[in-house]
Design a protein around this motif. Structure first.
Motif, PDB file in Angstrom:
ATOM      1  N   ASP A 185       0.808  -1.218   0.000  1.00 32.95           N
ATOM      2  CA  ASP A 185       0.000   0.000   0.000  1.00 32.95           C
ATOM      3  C   ASP A 185       0.843   1.270   0.000  1.00 32.95           C
ATOM      4  OD1 ASP A 185      -2.270  -1.506  -0.060  1.00 32.95           O
ATOM      5  OD2 ASP A 185      -2.691  -1.341   2.089  1.00 32.95           O
ATOM      6  N   HIS A 186       1.995   1.244   0.700  1.00 30.80           N
ATOM      7  CA  HIS A 186       2.804   2.451   0.800  1.00 30.80           C
ATOM      8  C   HIS A 186       3.690   2.660  -0.442  1.00 30.80           C
ATOM      9  CE1 HIS A 186       5.548  -0.709   2.215  1.00 30.80           C
ATOM     10  NE2 HIS A 186       6.535   0.084   1.802  1.00 30.80           N
ATOM     11  N   ASP A 187       3.704   1.675  -1.341  1.00 31.26           N
ATOM     12  CA  ASP A 187       4.556   1.786  -2.534  1.00 31.26           C
ATOM     13  C   ASP A 187       3.879   1.090  -3.707  1.00 31.26           C
ATOM     14  OD1 ASP A 187       6.735   2.431  -4.093  1.00 31.26           O
ATOM     15  OD2 ASP A 187       7.870   0.643  -3.516  1.00 31.26           O
ATOM     16  N   ARG A 188       2.670   1.558  -4.023  1.00 29.06           N
ATOM     17  CA  ARG A 188       1.891   0.935  -5.090  1.00 29.06           C
ATOM     18  C   ARG A 188       2.414   1.360  -6.458  1.00 29.06           C
ATOM     19  NH1 ARG A 188      -1.128  -3.297  -4.098  1.00 29.06           N
ATOM     20  NH2 ARG A 188      -3.084  -2.679  -5.074  1.00 29.06           N
ATOM     21  N   HIS A 189       2.376   0.434  -7.393  1.00 27.74           N
ATOM     22  CA  HIS A 189       2.713   0.728  -8.788  1.00 27.74           C
ATOM     23  C   HIS A 189       1.474   0.429  -9.627  1.00 27.74           C
ATOM     24  CE1 HIS A 189       7.017   1.358  -8.126  1.00 27.74           C
ATOM     25  NE2 HIS A 189       6.944   0.362  -7.253  1.00 27.74           N
ATOM     26  N   TYR A 190       0.962   1.479 -10.263  1.00 26.73           N
ATOM     27  CA  TYR A 190      -0.269   1.347 -11.039  1.00 26.73           C
ATOM     28  C   TYR A 190       0.057   1.099 -12.508  1.00 26.73           C
ATOM     29  CZ  TYR A 190      -2.471   3.209  -6.853  1.00 26.73           C
ATOM     30  OH  TYR A 190      -2.903   3.397  -5.566  1.00 26.73           O
ATOM     31  N   SER A 191      -0.848   0.408 -13.172  1.00 27.70           N
ATOM     32  CA  SER A 191      -0.680   0.106 -14.592  1.00 27.70           C
ATOM     33  C   SER A 191      -1.963   0.453 -15.341  1.00 27.70           C
ATOM     34  CB  SER A 191      -0.343  -1.376 -14.807  1.00 27.70           C
ATOM     35  OG  SER A 191       0.884  -1.708 -14.188  1.00 27.70           O
ATOM     36  N   ALA A 192      -1.790   0.852 -16.599  1.00 29.98           N
ATOM     37  CA  ALA A 192      -2.943   1.189 -17.433  1.00 29.98           C
ATOM     38  C   ALA A 192      -2.627   0.849 -18.882  1.00 29.98           C
ATOM     39  CB  ALA A 192      -3.294   2.666 -17.307  1.00 29.98           C
ATOM     40  N   ALA A 193      -3.666   0.570 -19.645  1.00 26.09           N
ATOM     41  CA  ALA A 193      -3.538   0.335 -21.083  1.00 26.09           C
ATOM     42  C   ALA A 193      -4.441   1.320 -21.804  1.00 26.09           C
ATOM     43  CB  ALA A 193      -3.938  -1.099 -21.430  1.00 26.09           C
ATOM     44  N   VAL A 194      -4.012   1.748 -22.982  1.00 27.93           N
ATOM     45  CA  VAL A 194      -4.813   2.684 -23.763  1.00 27.93           C
ATOM     46  C   VAL A 194      -5.276   1.988 -25.039  1.00 27.93           C
ATOM     47  CG1 VAL A 194      -2.755   3.688 -24.875  1.00 27.93           C
ATOM     48  CG2 VAL A 194      -4.908   4.959 -24.856  1.00 27.93           C
ATOM     49  N   PHE A 195      -6.567   2.180 -25.358  1.00 28.49           N
ATOM     50  CA  PHE A 195      -7.186   1.558 -26.528  1.00 28.49           C
ATOM     51  C   PHE A 195      -7.756   2.639 -27.434  1.00 28.49           C
ATOM     52  CE2 PHE A 195      -7.102  -1.641 -23.299  1.00 28.49           C
ATOM     53  CZ  PHE A 195      -7.010  -2.865 -23.951  1.00 28.49           C
ATOM     54  N   LEU A 196      -7.756   2.355 -28.725  1.00 24.91           N
ATOM     55  CA  LEU A 196      -8.365   3.256 -29.701  1.00 24.91           C
ATOM     56  C   LEU A 196      -9.172   2.407 -30.666  1.00 24.91           C
ATOM     57  CD1 LEU A 196      -8.445   6.272 -30.358  1.00 24.91           C
ATOM     58  CD2 LEU A 196      -6.592   5.898 -31.974  1.00 24.91           C
ATOM     59  N   ALA A 197     -10.471   2.667 -30.712  1.00 29.73           N
ATOM     60  CA  ALA A 197     -11.391   1.883 -31.551  1.00 29.73           C
ATOM     61  C   ALA A 197     -11.259   0.386 -31.255  1.00 29.73           C
ATOM     62  CB  ALA A 197     -11.127   2.168 -33.031  1.00 29.73           C
ATOM     63  N   GLY A 202      -0.921   0.740 -26.258  1.00 29.34           N
ATOM     64  CA  GLY A 202       0.236   0.780 -25.378  1.00 29.34           C
ATOM     65  C   GLY A 202      -0.147   0.596 -23.924  1.00 29.34           C
ATOM     66  N   ARG A 203       0.863   0.274 -23.112  1.00 32.65           N
ATOM     67  CA  ARG A 203       0.674   0.123 -21.670  1.00 32.65           C
ATOM     68  C   ARG A 203       1.722   0.953 -20.939  1.00 32.65           C
ATOM     69  NH1 ARG A 203      -1.202  -5.969 -20.007  1.00 32.65           N
ATOM     70  NH2 ARG A 203      -2.804  -6.207 -21.626  1.00 32.65           N
ATOM     71  N   GLY A 204       1.370   1.382 -19.720  1.00 31.03           N
ATOM     72  CA  GLY A 204       2.310   2.169 -18.932  1.00 31.03           C
ATOM     73  C   GLY A 204       2.098   1.937 -17.453  1.00 31.03           C
ATOM     74  N   THR A 205       3.126   2.249 -16.671  1.00 31.25           N
ATOM     75  CA  THR A 205       3.043   2.130 -15.217  1.00 31.25           C
ATOM     76  C   THR A 205       3.426   3.466 -14.590  1.00 31.25           C
ATOM     77  OG1 THR A 205       5.337   1.376 -15.071  1.00 31.25           O
ATOM     78  CG2 THR A 205       3.630  -0.314 -15.271  1.00 31.25           C
ATOM     79  N   GLY A 206       3.056   3.647 -13.320  1.00 30.01           N
ATOM     80  CA  GLY A 206       3.392   4.885 -12.629  1.00 30.01           C
ATOM     81  C   GLY A 206       2.977   4.820 -11.179  1.00 30.01           C
ATOM     82  N   SER A 207       3.346   5.867 -10.437  1.00 28.03           N
ATOM     83  CA  SER A 207       3.046   5.902  -9.006  1.00 28.03           C
ATOM     84  C   SER A 207       1.602   6.301  -8.729  1.00 28.03           C
ATOM     85  CB  SER A 207       3.993   6.888  -8.310  1.00 28.03           C
ATOM     86  OG  SER A 207       3.866   8.176  -8.895  1.00 28.03           O
ATOM     87  N   SER A 208       0.865   6.663  -9.770  1.00 33.15           N
ATOM     88  CA  SER A 208      -0.559   6.978  -9.640  1.00 33.15           C
ATOM     89  C   SER A 208      -1.270   6.500 -10.900  1.00 33.15           C
ATOM     90  CB  SER A 208      -0.778   8.483  -9.466  1.00 33.15           C
ATOM     91  OG  SER A 208      -0.435   9.179 -10.666  1.00 33.15           O
TER      92      SER A 208
END
Length: 225
Positions: A185-197, A202-208
């Motif tokens: 919890d004190h050091d979470r790494h978030y991930s997300a993917a972006v879609f078009l149609a 692409g995918r990315g990670t970050g602290s938020s």
């Protein structure tokens, strides 16, 4: 005492006091009827839509300048965006078209759908006022409004990707999906993917979550280059 019956229109989610306004909004000029068609309502609805979208963006992005707000509004109310929303809500099946026109064009064109959607907004405005029109617009445009990002040049990859998609994908807005996060919890790494149609770019990670989405957009831009 005679009381008029309200007519609920599911696309606009408005209960019409004056049913004739609804009928007029859904009447194409090819019908050539004495009572008229939806062109005047389309003119009015276009102005109401511009006002409500501008007001919404003004409050959504308090730090954005005029140019950025204008680009956002244009991406939401351009013809292809309107036709896409009209098709999503199956507006075409309610549109009344002259028989001669229908014989040559079985399905309504993009332009006909755009006009009908704006005419419907104009009819809601005349029947119920600005607040009712605002509720209809928020219902119809809620998803793209929530997804939109202000472009701020090279410092905002999500904005850059959105500008690219508007140019090359006819106004389609990139969709970001959250992926499972990792770490304590004190050091979470978030991930997300972006879609078009529907296609992952692409995918990315970050602290938020926001940083993960920005990094996913950056990866997508690099891939598109």
């Amino acid at each position: 005492m005679h009381t008029s019956k309200q007519v609920f229109e599911p696309i606009s989610r408005h209960s019409f006091q004056d049913e004739s306004l609804l009928k007029l909004a859904l009447t194409h000029s090819s019908c050539d009827r004495p009572e008229g068609d939806n062109q005047r309502l389309e003119f009015l609805g276009d102005a109401v839509l511009d006002l409500v979208i501008a007001e919404t963006l003004y409050h959504k992005f308090p730090q954005a300048n005029e140019g950025a707000l204008d680009r956002c509004r244009a991406s939401l109310v351009n013809g292809k965006s309107l036709a896409r929303i009209a098709r999503k809500h199956h507006l075409g099946k309610y549109l009344e078209v002259g028989e001669a026109h229908r014989q040559h064009h079985a399905d309504p064109s993009h332009a006909m759908l755009e006009d009908a959607l704006e005419a419907l907004i104009g009819a809601v405005f005349l029947d119920g006022g600005l607040e009712c029109a605002r509720q209809t617009i928020q219902h119809l445009f809620g998803e793209p409004i929530n997804a939109i990002e202000v472009s701020a040049g090279s410092q905002n990859p999500k904005g850059q990707l959105q500008e690219w998609s508007q140019k090359h994908y006819h106004g389609v807005v990139p969709e970001y999906r959250e992926l499972p996060a990792e770490g304590p919890d004190h050091d979470r790494h978030y991930s997300a993917a972006v879609f078009l149609a529907g296609k992952e770019l692409g995918r990315g990670t970050g602290s938020s979550k926001k940083a993960a989405e920005a990094n996913a957009a950056h990866v997508a831009l690099k891939a598109l280059e």
